[in-house]
Write a protein that holds these residues in place. Structure first.
Motif: not given
Length: 93
Positions: A18-27, A72-82, A89-93
């Motif tokens: 939730g917070p990750f997606l909020f920051d992703f779209f706000k960033s 879908i969430l995994q693909q969005i994580i891949k699109l996010a900057p490091d 603390r979300i990684g692709l590990e």
């Protein structure tokens, strides 16, 4: 098999998204193209009514939907900057 276990592990960290997606779209560091692609993933999931396992098989139909959402969430994580991944603390590990 390794990807399968990564997705199972993601289920237990779902509260972070939730917070990750909020920051992703706000960033400002995430390009508009990546944001639109992410919205397209969600829209495609909602608009295409096809399921690998129909929802009238109660438990198995829901597992299918959760699996697609995790993909879908995994693909969005891949699109996010490091920097955004490290912040939440979300990684692709």
């Amino acid at each position: 098999m390794r990807k399968f276990w990564k997705r199972i592990k993601m289920v237990f960290t779902i509260r972070k998204f939730g917070p990750f997606l909020f920051d992703f779209f706000k960033s400002d560091t995430v390009p508009l193209k990546k944001k639109l692609l992410s919205v397209g993933f969600f829209a495609g999931y909602l608009l295409l009514p096809f399921d690998a396992i129909p929802d009238f098989f109660t438990f198995f139909g829901l597992v299918d939907d959760v699996g697609i959402l995790l993909l879908i969430l995994q693909q969005i994580i891949k699109l996010a900057p490091d920097s955004l991944r490290e912040k939440h603390r979300i990684g692709l590990e």
